[in-house]
Design a protein around this motif. Structure first.
Motif, mmCIF file in Angstrom:
data_model
loop_
_atom_site.group_PDB
_atom_site.id
_atom_site.type_symbol
_atom_site.label_atom_id
_atom_site.label_comp_id
_atom_site.label_asym_id
_atom_site.label_seq_id
_atom_site.Cartn_x
_atom_site.Cartn_y
_atom_site.Cartn_z
ATOM 1 N N GLN A 121 -2.782 -73.585 21.486
ATOM 2 C CA GLN A 121 -3.265 -72.558 20.569
ATOM 3 C C GLN A 121 -2.206 -71.500 20.275
ATOM 4 O O GLN A 121 -1.303 -71.292 21.079
ATOM 5 C CB GLN A 121 -4.494 -71.856 21.166
ATOM 6 N N ARG A 146 -2.002 -76.860 14.001
ATOM 7 C CA ARG A 146 -2.264 -76.533 12.602
ATOM 8 C C ARG A 146 -1.029 -76.795 11.757
ATOM 9 O O ARG A 146 -0.521 -75.920 11.086
ATOM 10 C CB ARG A 146 -2.662 -75.059 12.471
ATOM 11 N N ASN A 163 -12.618 -79.469 15.412
ATOM 12 C CA ASN A 163 -12.993 -78.563 14.321
ATOM 13 C C ASN A 163 -12.766 -79.202 12.966
ATOM 14 O O ASN A 163 -13.396 -78.839 11.978
ATOM 15 C CB ASN A 163 -12.132 -77.299 14.364
ATOM 16 N N LEU A 203 -5.558 -82.108 7.187
ATOM 17 C CA LEU A 203 -5.304 -82.980 6.033
ATOM 18 C C LEU A 203 -5.072 -84.426 6.456
ATOM 19 O O LEU A 203 -4.160 -85.086 5.957
ATOM 20 C CB LEU A 203 -4.120 -82.445 5.226
ATOM 21 N N ASN A 254 -14.382 -74.579 8.946
ATOM 22 C CA ASN A 254 -15.070 -75.506 9.843
ATOM 23 C C ASN A 254 -16.369 -74.908 10.366
ATOM 24 O O ASN A 254 -17.287 -75.628 10.693
ATOM 25 C CB ASN A 254 -14.155 -75.874 11.009
ATOM 26 N N PHE A 304 -6.335 -68.183 10.093
ATOM 27 C CA PHE A 304 -7.119 -69.413 10.240
ATOM 28 C C PHE A 304 -6.766 -70.042 11.580
ATOM 29 O O PHE A 304 -5.607 -70.106 11.961
ATOM 30 C CB PHE A 304 -6.817 -70.372 9.095
ATOM 31 N N GLY A 305 -7.781 -70.505 12.274
ATOM 32 C CA GLY A 305 -7.536 -71.139 13.569
ATOM 33 C C GLY A 305 -7.274 -70.151 14.689
ATOM 34 O O GLY A 305 -6.880 -70.541 15.780
ATOM 35 N N ASP A 349 -8.756 -70.789 18.118
ATOM 36 C CA ASP A 349 -9.348 -72.117 17.972
ATOM 37 C C ASP A 349 -10.618 -72.146 17.122
ATOM 38 O O ASP A 349 -10.713 -72.885 16.168
ATOM 39 C CB ASP A 349 -9.637 -72.729 19.351
ATOM 40 N N GLU A 350 -11.614 -71.334 17.481
ATOM 41 C CA GLU A 350 -12.875 -71.378 16.743
ATOM 42 C C GLU A 350 -13.344 -69.960 16.466
ATOM 43 O O GLU A 350 -13.274 -69.100 17.350
ATOM 44 C CB GLU A 350 -13.952 -72.090 17.565
ATOM 45 N N ASN A 397 -23.506 -85.544 1.930
ATOM 46 C CA ASN A 397 -22.910 -85.827 3.225
ATOM 47 C C ASN A 397 -22.271 -84.516 3.653
ATOM 48 O O ASN A 397 -21.157 -84.203 3.265
ATOM 49 C CB ASN A 397 -21.885 -86.949 3.064
ATOM 50 N N SER A 435 -20.946 -83.199 6.329
ATOM 51 C CA SER A 435 -19.650 -83.083 6.998
ATOM 52 C C SER A 435 -18.529 -83.533 6.064
ATOM 53 O O SER A 435 -17.428 -82.995 6.108
ATOM 54 C CB SER A 435 -19.645 -83.830 8.321
ATOM 55 N N ARG A 450 -17.972 -80.603 3.689
ATOM 56 C CA ARG A 450 -17.309 -79.530 4.415
ATOM 57 C C ARG A 450 -15.819 -79.847 4.566
ATOM 58 O O ARG A 450 -14.957 -78.998 4.387
ATOM 59 C CB ARG A 450 -17.946 -79.389 5.804
ATOM 60 N N GLN A 451 -15.546 -81.129 4.878
ATOM 61 C CA GLN A 451 -14.157 -81.560 5.053
ATOM 62 C C GLN A 451 -13.324 -81.264 3.802
ATOM 63 O O GLN A 451 -12.173 -80.843 3.896
ATOM 64 C CB GLN A 451 -14.132 -83.068 5.365
ATOM 65 N N MET A 496 -12.464 -77.668 3.756
ATOM 66 C CA MET A 496 -11.476 -77.390 4.803
ATOM 67 C C MET A 496 -10.096 -77.821 4.329
ATOM 68 O O MET A 496 -9.120 -77.095 4.479
ATOM 69 C CB MET A 496 -11.822 -78.173 6.078
ATOM 70 N N ASP A 497 -10.037 -79.030 3.743
ATOM 71 C CA ASP A 497 -8.747 -79.535 3.260
ATOM 72 C C ASP A 497 -8.187 -78.637 2.171
ATOM 73 O O ASP A 497 -6.977 -78.440 2.084
ATOM 74 C CB ASP A 497 -8.899 -80.968 2.739
ATOM 75 N N GLN A 549 -6.594 -75.784 3.868
ATOM 76 C CA GLN A 549 -5.389 -76.251 4.577
ATOM 77 C C GLN A 549 -4.239 -76.471 3.609
ATOM 78 O O GLN A 549 -3.093 -76.146 3.904
ATOM 79 C CB GLN A 549 -5.650 -77.592 5.282
ATOM 80 N N ARG A 550 -4.544 -77.047 2.435
ATOM 81 C CA ARG A 550 -3.468 -77.304 1.468
ATOM 82 C C ARG A 550 -2.852 -75.997 0.989
ATOM 83 O O ARG A 550 -1.647 -75.915 0.781
ATOM 84 C CB ARG A 550 -3.992 -78.107 0.270
ATOM 85 N N ASP A 600 -2.978 -73.105 2.738
ATOM 86 C CA ASP A 600 -2.444 -72.364 3.881
ATOM 87 C C ASP A 600 -1.202 -73.037 4.465
ATOM 88 O O ASP A 600 -0.223 -72.378 4.784
ATOM 89 C CB ASP A 600 -3.548 -72.261 4.945
ATOM 90 N N ASP A 635 -20.450 -91.386 -5.740
ATOM 91 C CA ASP A 635 -20.605 -92.585 -4.909
ATOM 92 C C ASP A 635 -21.959 -92.575 -4.218
ATOM 93 O O ASP A 635 -22.642 -93.592 -4.132
ATOM 94 C CB ASP A 635 -19.508 -92.647 -3.836
#
Lengths: 295, 420
Positions: free
Chosen positions: A131, A154, A241, A247, B193, B246-247, B250-251, B376, B378, B381-382, B385-386, B389-390, B392, B415
């Motif tokens: 972390q 990350r 998480n 990605l 997340n 972010f992160g 951890d949570e 769906n 999750s 949500r993914q 999140m992506d 992430q892209r 960040d 789909d």
């Protein structure tokens, strides 16, 4: 009727009677689900409704799925880094440990301990280590030394090696034990002959030790390859998480199968992925056995 | 003494067997299934007890499973004529259960659709199809802003934020960094997340003037100016205002529990675990409004439905049971035991509930909450999140990031609805 059989025939009957239990077990527990998975891969099924026939649609979808190819690549990165690295490290350790007499048993136990530890617990501890500040062990040391933090998990480039490291470490103990058994099995007389001839140590290593360890190396390579191709626990627990993230940079095939089956409830597509994994495992194992077998 | 105890036990046992045999002659037994969660099971036991007392000719047998096995067991049991007469399911699974013919609509005489719509909070309307409701919740969940009272006092902040701008200003006062600029305490937690993807979809996009989805959640619509503004606001918390990372730890909820975060957006289901966290003094307030004073919220819930297995007198008993578990009395019990919010204003908006310092902000949020119809959850949500992430990790621009996310989510929805 049984009475009329010859002794040899009676032995065969008894042999089959005993064999029937494992055979039945394998048919029910292994072969039937395997066949069923192959069948489901040709169907659409969301676990609740009826199964409908899909033909090769799931496989066609797989070929066009970018995530699948990313995951496919990741799976081989785990294999191609994990297997050689763990093989070399475990050989070096076993080679030297074999010569150590002082606290030999204790040191061997230290190496074997991670193999006996639950992968889940270990993954969570390492996840803590990785972390950023203020909680991560590694980054706290870096920050204390005035060095910029490293994003271990990350990051799309660092995450996979960071996850692989504890996985390799966890497997070392087992490989070291196998290597040491292999080293002990090499007859002393070869080494004595080499010493009498005044051969340097590297010649002994490359001409005697490694060639005679070949069966051991084949076993470890096949065994650890299958392990890395099926990697799941470490990845899932260290990235829970964002499973297989960031990605998709750490997502292995098994995690994608799990996600497709139990989050998207797309059992047909998940089964198609499973069949592909099965074929990969089969092909990789066959190639390794062929390359590494005795001439 | 021991002998006497044994004797009275035997007497009691005999009496209860007799009572059981007596009532068994004309009793209907129905089965109720839910997933295992301590407080939910305890609350349902209490509801069943009350229901059986009021309906002596009906007994209810509750079965519960670990969450992980739940769907598989239900799917296997009902078509085989086994399993529950009344079943609990996540609202997002309704389509799947309907399509697989595992559940039947609630009868219109006992549950007239217009009456139900008037009685329940508006987001429960997601369970309605034409003149029928398919399922109804006992309790619902919503989001609110938790804050750490100790850190607020320390920073000299008197009251929690009312608007997004105030939230940023307060967060700045609560953020701490070490000499190298690494954050050691964040003003507000961030992480798609956790619950932030709901906050983005149903709250921020709407507050920026957008509509996240169209066509009953079949069409993605956040690839718009409002969507871009929303994601820029969200990632700006970390990148421009530097009040979060972010992160971090951890949570998000871990950072808040450890007292390293000033504010944290989370659901009503978090109340229980925060209460158990020693040394944490926390308060909770409604999600901040935008500059125009508009507030939105996200609500999710578990519903109960009558399965296709229930027929004849079991069906009648199941309807009665459904009526009881959606009654005001049942909702109050559920709030007291589980801490989940009542699904009807008549219970939720009583003075004592709506002004409760802990539940109040969540309950008031229900009045302006929307419910995303996930295909769906999750998977969707993914995608968000992506997206973050892209931006960040890879430095993608907000307009590109949101376009990619919208396209991916649309494909997922297409789909799903093509095969269901």
């Amino acid at each position: 009727m049984y009475r009329n059989l010859t002794i040899r025939q009676k032995q065969i009957v008894w042999a089959w009677a005993f064999l029937a239990i494992p055979v039945l077990f394998y048919v029910v527990i292994r072969f039937y689900p395997t066949g069923n998975a192959m069948l489901i891969s040709l169907q659409n099924w969301n676990l609740l409704g009826d199964r409908t026939w899909a033909g090769l649609d799931n496989y066609a979808k797989l070929m066009q799925d970018e995530v699948f190819w990313k995951v496919f690549k990741n799976t081989f990165v785990y294999l191609l880094i994990g297997t050689p690295v763990s093989l070399v490290i475990s050989f070096i350790i076993a080679y030297h440990l074999d010569r150590v007499r002082f606290m030999h048993g204790f040191i061997r136990m230290l190496y074997f301990l991670p193999f006996m530890t639950s992968a889940v617990a270990m993954a969570w501890v390492w996840r803590g280590f990785y972390q950023p500040v203020p909680v991560g062990l590694f980054n706290n040391y870096l920050a204390a030394a005035g060095i910029p933090q490293i994003e271990f998990l990350r990051s799309t480039t660092n995450a996979l090696p960071s996850i692989l490291a504890p996985a390799v470490w966890a497997g070392l103990g087992f490989q070291i034990i196998i290597f040491m058994a292999g080293l002990r099995a090499i007859p002393r007389s070869y080494y004595e002959a080499a010493r009498i001839d005044g051969v340097p140590w590297w010649t002994v290593l490359f001409e005697i030790t490694i060639p005679l360890l070949k069966p051991t190396i084949v076993f470890i390579v096949v065994f650890s390859s299958i392990g890395f191709l099926r990697i799941f626990d470490h990845v899932f627990n260290m990235t829970s998480n964002d499973p297989g993230g960031p990605l998709n940079s750490t997502k292995p095939l098994v995690l994608m199968i799990y996600d497709t089956a139990f989050n998207a409830f797309d059992m047909g597509y998940a089964s198609a992925q499973t069949v592909v994994l099965f074929l990969i495992l089969l092909i990789v194992s066959l190639i390794q056995l062929r390359i590494l077998r005795d001439r | 003494m021991a002998k006497f105890g044994m004797k009275s036990w035997l007497l009691g046992a005999a009496a209860s067997i007799a009572a059981f045999a007596g009532s068994a002659a004309n009793a209907v037994e129905i089965e109720y299934w839910q997933y295992f969660f301590d407080a939910r099971v305890a609350a349902m036991e209490q509801l069943i007890e009350n229901f059986e007392a009021a309906n002596p000719d009906i007994t209810v047998k509750m079965t519960h499973f670990p969450y992980a096995d739940y769907r598989t067991k239900v799917a296997a049991a009902i078509p085989a004529g086994e399993g529950p007469d009344v079943v609990q399911l996540f609202y997002g699974w309704l389509n799947d259960y309907k399509a697989a013919q595992l559940i039947q609509p609630l009868p219109t005489d006992a549950f007239p659709a217009d009456q139900v719509s008037a009685d329940f909070f508006p987001m429960v309307g997601a369970m309605r199809e034409g003149d029928n409701y398919w399922a109804l919740p006992t309790a619902v969940r919503s989001l609110a802003l938790f804050y750490n009272e100790r850190l607020f006092d320390e920073a000299g902040i008197d009251s929690p934020p009312e608007t997004l701008d105030e939230m940023i200003e307060i967060a700045k006062k609560l953020t701490k960094a070490d000499g190298a600029g690494n954050l050691t305490q964040v003003g507000i937690t961030a992480g798609m997340n956790a619950q932030d993807h709901h906050w983005f979809r149903e709250v921020l996009v709407r507050q920026m003037g957008g509509e996240p989805y169209l066509d009953d959640y079949h069409t993605v619509n956040y690839n718009s100016d409002a969507g871009v503004k929303a994601i820029e606001f969200y990632t700006g918390l970390a990148n421009d205002h530097k009040v979060t990372a972010f992160g971090f730890m951890d949570e998000p909820q871990a950072a808040f529990k450890a007292g390293r975060a000033g504010m944290h957006i989370d659901g009503s289901f978090r109340i229980g675990s925060l209460n158990k966290t020693r040394g944490l003094k926390w308060g909770v307030t409604e999600l901040p409004a935008n500059a125009a004073g508009e507030r939105f919220n996200y609500s999710s819930y578990w519903v109960n439905a009558i399965t296709t297995k229930a027929e004849g007198e079991k069906y009648d008993a199941a309807v009665k049971f459904m009526q009881y578990v959606t009654s005001d009395e049942a909702m109050q019990i559920w709030l007291d035991v589980v801490g989940e919010l009542p699904a009807k204003p008549s219970v939720g908006l009583t003075d004592s509930n709506a002004n409760n310092p802990v539940f109040g902000p969540f309950i008031r949020g229900l009045a302006y909450a929307n419910t995303t119809k996930f295909a769906n959850e999750s998977g969707q949500r993914q995608i968000l999140m992506d997206m973050v992430q892209r931006m960040d990790i890879e430095g993608q621009a907000a307009t590109d990031a949101i376009a990619v996310a919208a396209e991916a989510e649309q494909k997922l929805l297409d789909d799903y609805y093509a095969s269901n």
